[in-house]
Write a protein that holds these residues in place. Structure first.
Motif, PDB file in Angstrom:
ATOM      1  N   VAL A 142     -10.503  12.725  -9.406  1.00  0.00           N
ATOM      2  CA  VAL A 142      -9.965  11.606 -10.406  1.00  0.00           C
ATOM      3  C   VAL A 142     -11.330  11.027 -10.890  1.00  0.00           C
ATOM      4  CG1 VAL A 142      -8.748   9.494 -10.556  1.00  0.00           C
ATOM      5  CG2 VAL A 142      -7.723  11.344  -8.913  1.00  0.00           C
ATOM      6  N   ALA A 143     -12.240  10.666 -10.189  1.00  0.00           N
ATOM      7  CA  ALA A 143     -13.486  10.116 -10.699  1.00  0.00           C
ATOM      8  C   ALA A 143     -14.347  11.280 -11.214  1.00  0.00           C
ATOM      9  CB  ALA A 143     -14.280   9.522  -9.859  1.00  0.00           C
ATOM     10  N   ALA A 144     -14.261  11.427 -12.765  1.00  0.00           N
ATOM     11  CA  ALA A 144     -15.064  12.415 -13.415  1.00  0.00           C
ATOM     12  C   ALA A 144     -16.505  12.303 -13.267  1.00  0.00           C
ATOM     13  CB  ALA A 144     -14.797  12.491 -14.887  1.00  0.00           C
ATOM     14  N   PHE A 145     -17.342  13.291 -13.666  1.00  0.00           N
ATOM     15  CA  PHE A 145     -18.828  13.273 -13.324  1.00  0.00           C
ATOM     16  C   PHE A 145     -19.247  12.559 -14.443  1.00  0.00           C
ATOM     17  CE2 PHE A 145     -22.834  14.635 -14.910  1.00  0.00           C
ATOM     18  CZ  PHE A 145     -23.600  14.505 -13.836  1.00  0.00           C
ATOM     19  N   HIS A 146     -20.373  11.601 -14.316  1.00  0.00           N
ATOM     20  CA  HIS A 146     -20.936  10.804 -15.479  1.00  0.00           C
ATOM     21  C   HIS A 146     -22.410  11.033 -15.177  1.00  0.00           C
ATOM     22  CE1 HIS A 146     -17.445   9.248 -17.229  1.00  0.00           C
ATOM     23  NE2 HIS A 146     -17.152   8.562 -16.027  1.00  0.00           N
ATOM     24  N   TYR A 147     -23.288  11.160 -16.268  1.00  0.00           N
ATOM     25  CA  TYR A 147     -24.576  11.432 -16.365  1.00  0.00           C
ATOM     26  C   TYR A 147     -25.254  10.027 -16.451  1.00  0.00           C
ATOM     27  CZ  TYR A 147     -29.233  12.806 -17.851  1.00  0.00           C
ATOM     28  OH  TYR A 147     -30.623  12.978 -17.780  1.00  0.00           O
ATOM     29  N   HIS A 148     -26.145   9.642 -15.568  1.00  0.00           N
ATOM     30  CA  HIS A 148     -26.883   8.470 -15.492  1.00  0.00           C
ATOM     31  C   HIS A 148     -28.303   8.883 -16.269  1.00  0.00           C
ATOM     32  CE1 HIS A 148     -28.651   4.754 -14.803  1.00  0.00           C
ATOM     33  NE2 HIS A 148     -29.259   5.172 -13.976  1.00  0.00           N
ATOM     34  N   ASP A 149     -28.639   8.432 -17.598  1.00  0.00           N
ATOM     35  CA  ASP A 149     -29.889   8.797 -18.030  1.00  0.00           C
ATOM     36  C   ASP A 149     -30.721   7.819 -17.574  1.00  0.00           C
ATOM     37  OD1 ASP A 149     -31.780   9.315 -19.815  1.00  0.00           O
ATOM     38  OD2 ASP A 149     -30.885   8.984 -21.737  1.00  0.00           O
ATOM     39  N   LYS A 150     -31.868   8.442 -17.028  1.00  0.00           N
ATOM     40  CA  LYS A 150     -32.730   7.615 -16.489  1.00  0.00           C
ATOM     41  C   LYS A 150     -33.981   7.509 -17.179  1.00  0.00           C
ATOM     42  CE  LYS A 150     -31.903   8.184 -11.383  1.00  0.00           C
ATOM     43  NZ  LYS A 150     -32.228   8.768 -10.240  1.00  0.00           N
ATOM     44  N   GLY A 151     -34.111   8.123 -18.446  1.00  0.00           N
ATOM     45  CA  GLY A 151     -34.951   8.299 -19.197  1.00  0.00           C
ATOM     46  C   GLY A 151     -35.658   9.551 -19.546  1.00  0.00           C
ATOM     47  N   SER A 152     -36.588   9.644 -20.575  1.00  0.00           N
ATOM     48  CA  SER A 152     -37.267  10.583 -20.948  1.00  0.00           C
ATOM     49  C   SER A 152     -38.786  10.487 -21.070  1.00  0.00           C
ATOM     50  CB  SER A 152     -36.836  11.193 -21.948  1.00  0.00           C
ATOM     51  OG  SER A 152     -35.457  11.304 -22.173  1.00  0.00           O
ATOM     52  N   ARG A 208     -52.377  10.217 -22.900  1.00  0.00           N
ATOM     53  CA  ARG A 208     -51.358  10.036 -23.943  1.00  0.00           C
ATOM     54  C   ARG A 208     -50.048  10.494 -23.553  1.00  0.00           C
ATOM     55  NH1 ARG A 208     -55.732  12.291 -26.560  1.00  0.00           N
ATOM     56  NH2 ARG A 208     -56.674  10.748 -28.034  1.00  0.00           N
ATOM     57  N   ALA A 209     -49.030   9.803 -23.907  1.00  0.00           N
ATOM     58  CA  ALA A 209     -47.525  10.273 -23.678  1.00  0.00           C
ATOM     59  C   ALA A 209     -46.461   9.378 -24.403  1.00  0.00           C
ATOM     60  CB  ALA A 209     -47.468  10.112 -21.926  1.00  0.00           C
ATOM     61  N   VAL A 210     -45.474   9.702 -24.194  1.00  0.00           N
ATOM     62  CA  VAL A 210     -44.224   8.747 -24.777  1.00  0.00           C
ATOM     63  C   VAL A 210     -43.286   8.793 -23.617  1.00  0.00           C
ATOM     64  CG1 VAL A 210     -44.684   9.301 -27.189  1.00  0.00           C
ATOM     65  CG2 VAL A 210     -43.192  10.937 -25.918  1.00  0.00           C
ATOM     66  N   VAL A 211     -42.785   7.774 -23.491  1.00  0.00           N
ATOM     67  CA  VAL A 211     -41.830   7.262 -22.506  1.00  0.00           C
ATOM     68  C   VAL A 211     -40.591   6.572 -23.287  1.00  0.00           C
ATOM     69  CG1 VAL A 211     -41.422   5.776 -20.535  1.00  0.00           C
ATOM     70  CG2 VAL A 211     -43.546   7.303 -20.781  1.00  0.00           C
ATOM     71  N   GLU A 212     -39.394   6.863 -22.778  1.00  0.00           N
ATOM     72  CA  GLU A 212     -38.182   6.223 -23.209  1.00  0.00           C
ATOM     73  C   GLU A 212     -37.446   5.920 -21.715  1.00  0.00           C
ATOM     74  OE1 GLU A 212     -36.089   8.618 -26.032  1.00  0.00           O
ATOM     75  OE2 GLU A 212     -37.456   8.321 -27.624  1.00  0.00           O
ATOM     76  N   ILE A 213     -37.083   4.674 -21.676  1.00  0.00           N
ATOM     77  CA  ILE A 213     -36.291   4.063 -20.661  1.00  0.00           C
ATOM     78  C   ILE A 213     -35.378   3.086 -21.211  1.00  0.00           C
ATOM     79  CG2 ILE A 213     -36.156   3.192 -18.281  1.00  0.00           C
ATOM     80  CD1 ILE A 213     -39.137   4.053 -17.807  1.00  0.00           C
ATOM     81  N   GLY A 214     -34.078   3.708 -21.159  1.00  0.00           N
ATOM     82  CA  GLY A 214     -33.008   2.815 -21.853  1.00  0.00           C
ATOM     83  C   GLY A 214     -33.667   2.462 -23.271  1.00  0.00           C
ATOM     84  N   ARG A 215     -33.648   0.999 -23.552  1.00  0.00           N
ATOM     85  CA  ARG A 215     -33.978   0.574 -24.939  1.00  0.00           C
ATOM     86  C   ARG A 215     -35.403   0.573 -25.119  1.00  0.00           C
ATOM     87  NH1 ARG A 215     -29.790  -1.440 -28.260  1.00  0.00           N
ATOM     88  NH2 ARG A 215     -27.874  -1.373 -27.153  1.00  0.00           N
ATOM     89  N   ALA A 216     -36.150   0.570 -24.222  1.00  0.00           N
ATOM     90  CA  ALA A 216     -37.676   0.412 -24.013  1.00  0.00           C
ATOM     91  C   ALA A 216     -38.280   1.865 -24.372  1.00  0.00           C
ATOM     92  CB  ALA A 216     -38.278  -0.004 -22.704  1.00  0.00           C
ATOM     93  N   ARG A 217     -39.127   1.681 -25.452  1.00  0.00           N
ATOM     94  CA  ARG A 217     -39.956   3.009 -25.788  1.00  0.00           C
ATOM     95  C   ARG A 217     -41.408   2.546 -26.112  1.00  0.00           C
ATOM     96  NH1 ARG A 217     -35.003   3.346 -28.793  1.00  0.00           N
ATOM     97  NH2 ARG A 217     -35.873   2.163 -30.768  1.00  0.00           N
ATOM     98  N   PHE A 218     -42.280   3.399 -25.607  1.00  0.00           N
ATOM     99  CA  PHE A 218     -43.741   2.965 -25.634  1.00  0.00           C
ATOM    100  C   PHE A 218     -44.448   4.217 -25.449  1.00  0.00           C
ATOM    101  CE2 PHE A 218     -44.348   2.972 -20.743  1.00  0.00           C
ATOM    102  CZ  PHE A 218     -43.265   2.983 -20.279  1.00  0.00           C
TER     103      PHE A 218
END
Ligand SMILES: Cc1cc2nc3c(=O)[nH]c(=O)nc-3n(C[C@H](O)[C@H](O)[C@H](O)COP(=O)(O)OP(=O)(O)OC[C@H]3O[C@@H](n4cnc5c(N)ncnc54)[C@H](O)[C@@H]3O)c2cc1C
Length: 336
Positions: free
Chosen positions: A246-256, A264-274
């Motif tokens: 009954v409980a469908a699968f939900h994806y939890h986005d931990k960031g990219s 050098r890199a780029v990071v996105e976690i929730g609304r934070a981007r740096f």
């Protein structure tokens, strides 16, 4: 016979109807392909050192990466850095610092799956590093000695394909509805329609998350989370709790995250981007923590610190001179 079946065959490189390009432009899906790419690249520097013809030498010192997703961006940064900072002292004639690294993308920005702000940041970082980025330019031909883009020939003996993936050929043999990229359309519990006992997960599955309205992305977190969900579901059913579905699968986005060379890199976690050094440290920390075993984590940490301080890459092995055999062609697909 089986009680439950979980299909997780992953993805293969997508050449958009030009499978013949694979020979000259291998992808990075298999370890064998990655070691071939490394060997070919290192051999090109060696050949450039001995090559008398200037045009030929230039072709050996040009590295073309097709597709500016995270793999293409990370690869472009790493190759440029290798050529400029790591190996110049190994060569006397060929000036590896002048090596061209060209990243070609059909779309209008690098890292298309990231926020536009991160794309712009990564583009700036790549250009600072000296990578030539060409946006909005689909490659129309791949040959033994280069590519064609917008009618222009770019010569290179090192073309690498990071332009996209599709589900593994196995999915086309199942006779079930397929979604974009040949991925198996699954129900919210990751099972296949009319087959409650068969699940498809990871890169081979296509599931639009009801909560976000977006497809579960083809990244390791998607595969891991689906795997855990299905394992718990089967365990619950075996323990006599059929309502587990009954409980469908939900994806939890931990960031990219994506790196662009050293520091050098780029990071996105929730609304934070740096971006920048902080993002690169976050990338390092994450990738060390997900390694299996304390000994591995410690060994990798010290190895990376050593490379960072001394600008040395431990092994530059030339181990594979021929490209790996291509996989058998996919059977005719039955689309949904
Ligand atoms: C170069 C590269 C870098 C990446 N970097 C990141 C990253 O930084 N972060 C991230 O989140 N994701 C990254 N990914 C994506 C990530 O690797 C995948 O999303 C993830 O591995 C998917 O897991 P999976 O279990 O679905 O498939 P896979 O890990 O691909 O495993 C599928 C396995 O099934 C096997 N198989 C296929 N067909 C059959 C068959 N018929 N019979 C038996 N076995 C079969 C395959 O050989 C393979 O071993 C990267 C991918 C690549 C190629």
């Amino acid at each position: 016979p089986y009680d439950y079946l979980i299909l997780a065959p992953g993805a293969v490189d997508e050449y958009f109807g030009h499978e013949e390009w694979r020979r000259f432009a291998p992808g990075m899906k298999e370890v064998e392909e990655a070691t071939f790419i490394r060997s070919r690249l290192l051999r090109s520097f060696e050949i450039a050192e001995l090559e008398a013809d200037e045009n030929e030498r230039a072709a050996h010192l040009t590295f073309i990466i097709v597709g500016a997703g995270p793999t293409g961006v990370e690869l472009a940064g790493a190759i440029k850095e290798l050529a400029v900072d790591v190996i110049p002292r190994d060569f006397r004639v060929a000036d590896t610092r002048r090596a061209r690294v060209v990243l070609i993308e059909a779309g209008t920005r690098v890292l298309p799956a990231f926020h536009a702000e991160s794309s712009a940041r990564a583009l700036g970082q790549l250009r600072t590093l000296g990578v030539e980025v060409r946006l909005g330019e689909p490659v129309t031909q791949v040959l033994a000695d280069g590519v064609e883009v917008r009618g222009e020939r770019l010569r290179s003996y090192n073309v690498i394909w990071t332009a996209g993936v599709r589900a593994a050929p196995l999915t086309a043999t199942l006779g079930v509805p397929l979604g974009p990229g040949g991925r198996v359309r699954v129900l919210p519990d990751c099972s296949i329609a009319d087959h409650r006992e068969v699940f498809a997960i990871g890169d081979a599955a296509y599931l639009v998350d009801a909560a976000s309205g977006r497809p579960v992305p083809g990244v390791s977190q998607g595969a891991l989370q689906m795997g855990r969900y299905v394992a718990r579901l089967i365990e619950a059913e075996l323990n006599g709790a059929p309502s587990a579905r009954v409980a469908a699968f939900h994806y939890h986005d931990k960031g990219s995250m994506a790196t662009v060379g050293k520091s050098r890199a780029v990071v996105e976690i929730g609304r934070a981007r740096f971006g920048g050094l902080l993002a690169w440290l976050a990338w390092m920390a994450l990738h060390i923590t997900v390694l299996i075993g304390f000994r591995n984590r410690l060994a990798v940490l010290f190895s990376w610190l050593y490379s960072y301080v001394f600008f040395r890459r431990g092994s530059r092995l030339i181990t594979r001179v021929a490209p790996p055999e291509p996989a058998a062609p996919a059977p005719t697909e039955r689309a949904s």
